[in-house]
Design an enzyme around this catalytic site. Structure first.
Site, PDB file in Angstrom:
ATOM      1  N   ASP A   1      -4.604  -5.987  -0.835  1.00 52.18           N
ATOM      2  CA  ASP A   1      -4.401  -5.584   0.551  1.00 52.18           C
ATOM      3  C   ASP A   1      -4.663  -4.083   0.614  1.00 52.18           C
ATOM      4  O   ASP A   1      -4.556  -3.382  -0.394  1.00 52.18           O
ATOM      5  CB  ASP A   1      -2.962  -5.918   0.963  1.00 52.18           C
ATOM      6  CG  ASP A   1      -2.673  -5.478   2.383  1.00 52.18           C
ATOM      7  OD1 ASP A   1      -3.498  -5.784   3.258  1.00 52.18           O
ATOM      8  OD2 ASP A   1      -1.638  -4.832   2.609  1.00 52.18           O
TER       9      ASP A   1
ATOM     10  N   ASP B   1       1.785  -5.961  -0.357  1.00 50.98           N
ATOM     11  CA  ASP B   1       3.151  -5.461  -0.188  1.00 50.98           C
ATOM     12  C   ASP B   1       3.786  -5.842   1.136  1.00 50.98           C
ATOM     13  O   ASP B   1       4.930  -5.505   1.393  1.00 50.98           O
ATOM     14  CB  ASP B   1       3.182  -3.928  -0.309  1.00 50.98           C
ATOM     15  CG  ASP B   1       2.572  -3.242   0.908  1.00 50.98           C
ATOM     16  OD1 ASP B   1       1.734  -3.875   1.588  1.00 50.98           O
ATOM     17  OD2 ASP B   1       2.943  -2.090   1.186  1.00 50.98           O
TER      18      ASP B   1
ATOM     19  N   ASP C   1       1.315 -10.688   3.497  1.00 51.73           N
ATOM     20  CA  ASP C   1       0.686 -11.034   2.224  1.00 51.73           C
ATOM     21  C   ASP C   1       1.391 -12.189   1.518  1.00 51.73           C
ATOM     22  O   ASP C   1       0.871 -12.737   0.547  1.00 51.73           O
ATOM     23  CB  ASP C   1       0.697  -9.817   1.277  1.00 51.73           C
ATOM     24  CG  ASP C   1      -0.065  -8.634   1.840  1.00 51.73           C
ATOM     25  OD1 ASP C   1      -1.132  -8.863   2.447  1.00 51.73           O
ATOM     26  OD2 ASP C   1       0.401  -7.491   1.693  1.00 51.73           O
TER      27      ASP C   1
END
Length: 819
Positions: free
Chosen positions: A511, A707, A711
């Site tokens: 990410d 995080d 996700d």
């Protein structure tokens, strides 16, 4: 009520000024305008109008509560410690009383009615055999393990099997330790048998070991079911070995004359193995507790997600407004969402405007401005304004509920690494049993007199030496030591399966926000023209002090050292920027459209603006007296360690894919700067999980690093999820590995650790099986015709113990592993 009953913990508050709703026990923030009542000079705050009305009707029922442990009177509205059991809340005077209650609630409450039934449609599954799905709790028909909820609810409480096994451990461990000390002490210069008497000494061991076997009933049930279902596994060997050692010892205690004279000591008693059977069962139980504790985090991840949604919603009707339970909200209902509240369900705004923190979905730290017609998602956080929304997706249809379901499904799909031992046991167990039977028959028909005694010794020795004590330790010991070593290196490990998979990963999905970047916007560029940089910052700070724009905080933080100026006549122009009068001069900060309205020409600064935007930054002009005098740019900075980490990961042979909810332009700018192989921008949580599946179907072994709450599904669906420890709790709970410092270079350390631990586990499994496999023929008597040697069960037990010592010693080597 039994120890199996579910109970959950509400959030503990150690501060003495904690404020609770005295009716439902929820913590309440009085500053956000919650309902309240002045009763006898004390202000009570409530989470909803419904709780306030309940209190007003009968206040004396909700002011005080008795601590069920010590009996002290506790103020419900300010109690720092509370637990919920079967829907009922209990308040405590201290953390000590709460801990005692939660460890053994039945001790303080006595018999209670059974917990209310789970909601209709609740399904249960086996953690070892996910294909087993039942509509009621119970045991797995294949292996005997307790079935678990497929999707834990917010009130499902801890794993009842974990609670049960902990209770059994505290009973079994002292008894096994005592019988072990008595038996080993007699071989180490402490003549317990001489002091007590040899026969009473055996009876003492029997008395200590028998309860251990009784409390280990679940293991024997699993072993029996493995035989009935023709699916031999480690439970088959554990049940056969420990039961054989116990029965052999029991016969030796009750009828020593059936054994050959060569086996009897000077007191006419054969050797006994009560301590072996007891200690083996406790060691196996420890391994099970470690595995169950790891699996318990699965439920924690689900509950962390569910906690994002509020428990109530404020329903707007023709007759006014009222708070209703969330499960009563229907599609088409109109709901009011006030500042600081979470959006209850998915829907669209029909009145009002606000900025909404959607980091749960997008992972982006900047709140999004919302007005009439815009969609909002349940679980996201309303920041500054108030609005009315129309519910369009409720219950299991909401985005949050779908994320919960995806996380639960992905986590259930993972098979434990202990499956490797079971696969080997599929052949090893029948071979051991057949060898034991053959040894018994051969000695019975062709062995010397007394044939029955020799046959029994040979058969039992085979089962004892093959008992997989080391097998039960192989994985937990490596994981326990490896976990400690990983913690020193900033890598937290969920379970062995994550390590096994990560050692084989070839594709890494990352990410952007919080993983590659710092996770919060900051002022990155200041370009001044015909004005000093300090004055430019000063004007921008004066404008943003009156702004609610999501980027205002970043600009204020980056200009806090600039001279202080005061702005008057502040005006925010939606979609364009802000204008105000500063020291008699009109100043504007915003986009090109605002500059056009102000008649301000950017000139050559337009090229700088385009350059900054191509780098993925949000750039704004600042105009003074109708002339553009500078640009300020805001962006989420790339972490200092990220570029070097990406290079090192490429050197390790990993392909890097960035998946982010951010705009395509910003994502591609970051990817180009870092040399990332592939970019997927503007993706939803479902898209991220779908990307994982897409890559896996193409043959890739995928790790996902992230995080945010958004996700979580991808972290759970990947071969291994890697959570940045600076991120959301649910991301950490959904991942197999967590990097404590949120540093991408930790992935390198995690990979080296994974390889070291997996090698160690394979070595341990080899020791566990190799010792036993080599010892089985000797125990069966293969050396007797040539050397006249028949392996005593004592030697068999020692060999079995030596394999355990080897496993432990090998696992301890991980403490010095270089990462």
């Amino acid at each position: 009520m039994t120890a199996h009953d579910h109970h959950t913990h509400d959030q503990n508050h150690t501060a003495s000024d904690v404020t609770r709703d005295p009716v439902c026990g929820m913590t309440v923030d009085p500053s956000v305008g919650k309902p309240q009542v002045d009763h006898d000079g004390h202000i009570y705050h409530f989470c909803s109008e419904g709780c306030r009305e309940t209190f007003v009707a009968k206040p004396e029922a909700y002011i005080k509560a008795a601590d069920p442990v010590c009996g002290m009177s506790v103020d419900r509205a300010s109690a720092a410690h509370m637990s919920k059991l079967d829907g009922e809340r209990f308040y405590f005077c201290s953390a000590s009383c709460q801990e005692k209650f939660e460890k053994s609630p039945e001790h303080y409450l006595g018999a209670r009615p059974k917990a209310k039934a789970m909601p209709e449609g609740t399904k249960y599954t086996c953690p070892m055999h996910p294909e087993i799905i039942e509509d009621h709790p119970g045991d797995c028909p294949k292996c005997g393990m307790a079935l678990e909820l497929m999707t834990p609810s917010a009130d499902s409480g801890p794993n009842p099997e974990l609670v049960d096994f902990k209770r059994r451990f505290w009973i079994m461990a002292p008894l096994a330790a005592a019988v072990f000390v008595f038996e080993m002490g007699s071989h180490a210069g402490l003549p317990f048998a001489e002091w007590i008497g040899h026969k009473p000494f055996l009876w003492l061991q029997f008395a200590l070991a028998t309860p251990v076997l009784w409390f280990a009933r679940p293991f024997f049930i699993r072993g029996w079911k493995s035989v009935v279902n023709v699916s031999p596994n480690m439970w088959t060997l554990i049940a056969l070995g420990t039961l054989s050692a116990y029965l052999f010892s029991l016969v030796g205690l009750l009828a020593p004359s059936v054994f050959p004279s060569e086996m009897l000591n000077d007191h006419g008693l054969p050797p006994v193995y009560f301590e072996a059977s007891a200690v083996i069962l406790v060691l196996v139980l420890i391994g099970q507790l470690m595995e169950l504790t790891a699996r318990e985090r699965t439920g924690d991840a689900i509950r962390a997600l569910m906690d994002l949604a509020p428990k109530t919603a404020r329903l707007v009707t023709k007759d006014g407004e009222k708070d209703v339970p969330l499960d009563e909200v229907q599609n088409g209902d109109r709901l009011r969402v006030r500042p600081g509240e979470s959006v209850p369900v998915d829907g669209a705004i029909v009145g009002g405007r606000s900025s909404v923190d959607e980091s749960m979905i997008t992972g982006e730290p900047v709140p999004v401005e919302k007005s009439q017609g815009d969609t909002v998602t349940g679980g996201t956080l309303n920041k500054s304004g108030s609005f009315v929304m129309e519910a369009q997706a409720v219950g299991s249809e909401t985005t949050l509920s779908r994320i919960v379901a995806m996380v639960a499904q992905a986590q259930r799909s993972r098979a434990p690494i202990q499956g490797l031992a079971d696969r080997v046991s599929l052949y090893f167990v029948p071979a051991v049993v057949v060898t034991s039977i053959v040894a018994f028959l051969v000695w019975l028909f062709v062995g010397p007199s007394p044939a029955l005694g020799y046959a029994t010794v040979a058969a039992v020795s085979v089962l004892i030496i093959a008992c997989p004590c080391a097998l039960g330790l192989a994985t937990p010991m490596s994981i326990m030591v490896g976990t400690g070593r990983g913690a020193q290196a900033g890598v937290l490990i969920r379970d062995a399966e994550a390590l096994e998979r990560f050692a084989k990963v070839d594709t890494l999905i990352v990410d952007k926000t919080g993983t590659l970047t710092e996770g919060k916007p900051s002022l990155t560029d200041v370009i001044a023209k015909d004005i000093s940089e300090e004055d430019l910052k000063s004007y921008a700070a004066a404008l943003e002090r009156g702004s609610e724009h999501p980027l205002a905080e970043a600009i204020l933080d980056g200009t806090k050292e600039a001279p202080n100026r005061e702005a008057t006549g502040f005006e925010a122009i939606t979609g364009k920027g802000v204008i105000a009068t500063i020291e008699g001069v009109q100043v504007a900060l915003g986009n090109a459209a605002l500059m056009k309205d102000q008649g301000a020409e950017p000139g050559t600064l337009s090229e700088d603006l385009e350059r900054l935007q191509s780098e993925g930054k949000t750039a704004m002009y600042l105009a003074k007296d109708g002339a553009v005098v500078g640009i300020l740019a805001v962006a989420d900075r790339i972490k200092e360690t990220t570029p070097e980490a990406i290079k090192a990961l490429h050197a390790e042979g990993l392909r890097i894919v960035m998946a982010t909810g951010d705009s395509k332009r910003t994502a591609e700018a970051v990817a180009k700067q870092l040399g990332i192989d592939e970019v997927r921008a503007e993706v939803s949580p479902e898209d991220k999980a779908a990307l994982v599946e897409e890559l896996r179907k193409a043959g890739a072994r995928v790790a996902m690093a992230g995080d945010g709450v958004n996700d979580a599904p991808a972290l759970a669906a990947a071969d291994v999820g890697i959570a940045m420890g600076t991120g959301a709790d649910v991301a950490v709970e959904s991942a197999g590995l967590t990097l404590v410092k949120g540093d991408l270079t930790g992935i390198l350390r995690a990979r080296r650790l994974a390889e070291a631990v997996m090698l160690n586990i394979r070595q341990n499994l080899f020791f566990a099986f190799a010792y036993n496999t080599a010892g089985v023929p000797v125990a069966a008597g293969i050396l007797y015709p040539v050397f006249g040697v028949l392996l005593s069960p004592v030697i068999a037990a020692l060999a079995m113990s030596f394999s355990s010592v080897s496993v432990i010693a090998n696992a301890l080597r991980l403490r010095s592993a270089k990462l």
